[in-house]
Design a protein around this motif. Structure first.
Motif, PDB file in Angstrom:
ATOM      1  N   UNK A 141      78.257  43.066  39.096  1.00 12.70           N
ATOM      2  CA  UNK A 141      76.989  43.177  39.817  1.00 12.70           C
ATOM      3  C   UNK A 141      76.587  41.772  40.266  1.00 12.70           C
ATOM      4  N   UNK A 142      75.933  41.610  41.434  1.00  8.70           N
ATOM      5  CA  UNK A 142      75.426  40.295  41.823  1.00  8.70           C
ATOM      6  C   UNK A 142      74.539  39.712  40.724  1.00  8.70           C
ATOM      7  N   UNK A 143      74.329  38.359  40.724  1.00  4.69           N
ATOM      8  CA  UNK A 143      74.596  37.429  41.806  1.00  4.69           C
ATOM      9  C   UNK A 143      76.067  37.022  41.903  1.00  4.69           C
ATOM     10  N   UNK A 144      76.438  36.329  42.992  1.00  2.00           N
ATOM     11  CA  UNK A 144      77.826  35.921  43.168  1.00  2.00           C
ATOM     12  C   UNK A 144      78.374  35.049  42.039  1.00  2.00           C
ATOM     13  N   UNK A 145      77.488  34.346  41.317  1.00  2.40           N
ATOM     14  CA  UNK A 145      77.977  33.536  40.202  1.00  2.40           C
ATOM     15  C   UNK A 145      78.588  34.422  39.120  1.00  2.40           C
ATOM     16  N   UNK A 146      78.010  35.609  38.911  1.00  2.00           N
ATOM     17  CA  UNK A 146      78.620  36.561  37.993  1.00  2.00           C
ATOM     18  C   UNK A 146      79.944  37.041  38.559  1.00  2.00           C
ATOM     19  N   UNK A 179      73.311  44.043  48.013  1.00  2.00           N
ATOM     20  CA  UNK A 179      72.827  43.252  49.133  1.00  2.00           C
ATOM     21  C   UNK A 179      73.759  42.057  49.293  1.00  2.00           C
ATOM     22  N   UNK A 180      73.418  41.169  50.194  1.00  2.00           N
ATOM     23  CA  UNK A 180      74.212  39.963  50.417  1.00  2.00           C
ATOM     24  C   UNK A 180      73.321  38.769  50.115  1.00  2.00           C
ATOM     25  N   UNK A 181      73.609  38.104  49.024  1.00  2.00           N
ATOM     26  CA  UNK A 181      72.717  37.058  48.514  1.00  2.00           C
ATOM     27  C   UNK A 181      72.568  35.880  49.463  1.00  2.00           C
ATOM     28  N   UNK A 188      80.776  30.687  47.980  1.00  2.00           N
ATOM     29  CA  UNK A 188      81.079  31.363  46.709  1.00  2.00           C
ATOM     30  C   UNK A 188      81.079  32.873  46.898  1.00  2.00           C
ATOM     31  N   UNK A 189      80.055  33.379  47.572  1.00  2.00           N
ATOM     32  CA  UNK A 189      79.952  34.827  47.775  1.00  2.00           C
ATOM     33  C   UNK A 189      81.135  35.350  48.581  1.00  2.00           C
ATOM     34  N   UNK A 190      81.506  34.635  49.627  1.00  2.00           N
ATOM     35  CA  UNK A 190      82.649  35.049  50.440  1.00  2.00           C
ATOM     36  C   UNK A 190      83.942  35.083  49.642  1.00  2.00           C
TER      37      UNK A 190
END
Length: 389
Positions: free
Chosen positions: A102-107, A128-130, A150-152
């Protein structure tokens, strides 16, 4: 014939039941769907704040201490990392056929790295897209750029990405994620809680209700500004906020300046209590500040209000406005004080009589239970493909 062992699914999330929030509701629906479809599930999440309600599900639930902000929430990058770093090692020591992040992208980074080391697939559940949401926040440009990178990387690394809507899927695809790896599973609310039947809050004055997150990109202050105009014709009208977020203190300051005594902040409340306040409201308030790169969002609070039969006032443009207009869930108003005030005044002047149709629409099109089952089926499909390859 030898009986096949159940697939083992691990879900990594900083927020899970019985905490209140759209992410917690969505993840519980996913896990319920996984259990229903025969999976062996383990949830790696955070230790509840002191005094939290007891929650003992049939599946395994592993909680770990985490840093929380002064309000008791896991919000902010230091708080995120206090969950992400330990969960990386927890995942290394946990057996699984597939992991859900699950988000956030750091997870997502913690899940992606541990999955690579354990040579197993992972699914990213994109509500969603953080990096898009950060466009509306006062964050240094370098932070936004790093978060986007990071998210990408996480989205491209995921075996599959679950998107809660077509617009979110489009945003995910912009990170060069192949279309065949993106699955739209929908979103919604627990219709057993957010339905027309149940307690209705008793209030002396007519009121509008805002539930859920209060963040900069939502711009809920527009409703407080509009209330000042509304009260010139309806002097006893009020707004009740339930939830939390980074914009809460600013909203309180604005309310004290523009409409003292007419705006109430009730904090985070259990879903059933939120539903009671929604049922008694003249309208439910939802907003997304335009031009911040987040017009594709369809906030869950739209479904929660409509499920209770209460008309929605959506301030903004894009997919959220289209959702309200095309399905007659309330009024979509331009993000301006004048237009929002007109919408609020219209609901106060003419009592709504379309609640049953609105509730039936949610049951048919926005049931969280249905989207949870679909998401679970996609997670298990990912696991089967991996174990059979």
């Amino acid at each position: 014939m030898r009986q096949q062992k159940p697939l083992r699914v691990v879900v990594a999330t900083r927020l899970f039941a019985p905490e209140v929030g759209a992410a917690a509701f969505r993840l519980k629906a996913l896990v319920d769907g996984l259990v229903e479809q025969g999976a062996e599930v383990k949830v790696l999440t955070t230790k509840l704040p002191a005094g939290g309600p007891v929650f003992k599900p049939s599946y395994r639930l592993s909680r770990w201490p985490v840093l929380r902000d002064p309000g008791g929430y896991v919000r902010g990058y230091v708080q995120y990392l206090s969950f992400d770093v330990p969960v990386f090692f927890r995942l290394l020591l946990t057996r699984a056929d597939v992991v859900v992040s699950e988000p956030p992208p750091t997870t997502g980074v913690a899940v992606a790295l541990s999955s690579a080391l354990r040579r197993r697939p992972f699914v990213y559940y994109a509500a969603d897209v953080w990096s898009e949401a950060m466009s509306a926040m006062e964050v240094p440009a370098v932070v936004k750029k790093v978060m986007g990178t990071v998210e990408g990387a996480v989205l491209r690394r995921a075996t599959n990405v679950l998107a809660v809507s077509d617009p979110v899927a489009v945003q995910v695809a912009k990170f060069k994620v192949p279309a065949k790896r993106i699955r739209v599973v929908g979103n919604g609310v627990d219709t057993a809680v957010f339905g027309p039947k149940g307690d209705c809050a008793a209030a002396a004055n007519p009121y509008f209700v805002y539930t859920g997150t209060m963040s900069e990109w939502q711009g809920a202050g527009i409703f407080i500004e509009a209330l000042r105009e509304v009260r010139s014709k309806f002097p006893d009208a009020q707004i009740r906020f339930f939830g939390q977020g980074t914009d809460e203190d600013q909203l309180k300051t604005l309310a004290e300046r523009l409409a003292p005594g007419a705006v109430h902040f009730g904090g985070v409340v259990p879903p059933a209590e939120a539903a009671a306040w929604i049922r008694g409201a003249a309208g439910a308030l939802v907003s997304i500040k335009p031009g911040q790169g987040y017009d594709f969002a369809k906030p869950t609070k739209i479904y929660a209000a409509a499920g209770c039969g209460t008309p929605v006032i959506f301030a903004g443009q894009g997919d959220g406005a289209a959702l309200v207009t095309e399905n007659a869930l309330g009024i979509a108003a331009a993000y301006s004080v004048t237009e929002v005030a007109k919408a609020m005044g219209a609901l106060l002047a003419a009592p709504d009589s379309d609640g049953e149709r609105r509730s039936n629409w949610v049951i048919k099109h926005a049931s969280l239970q249905a989207s949870g089952r679909l998401a679970a089926a996609e997670v298990l499909r990912t696991a089967r493909v991996s174990t059979n390859s």
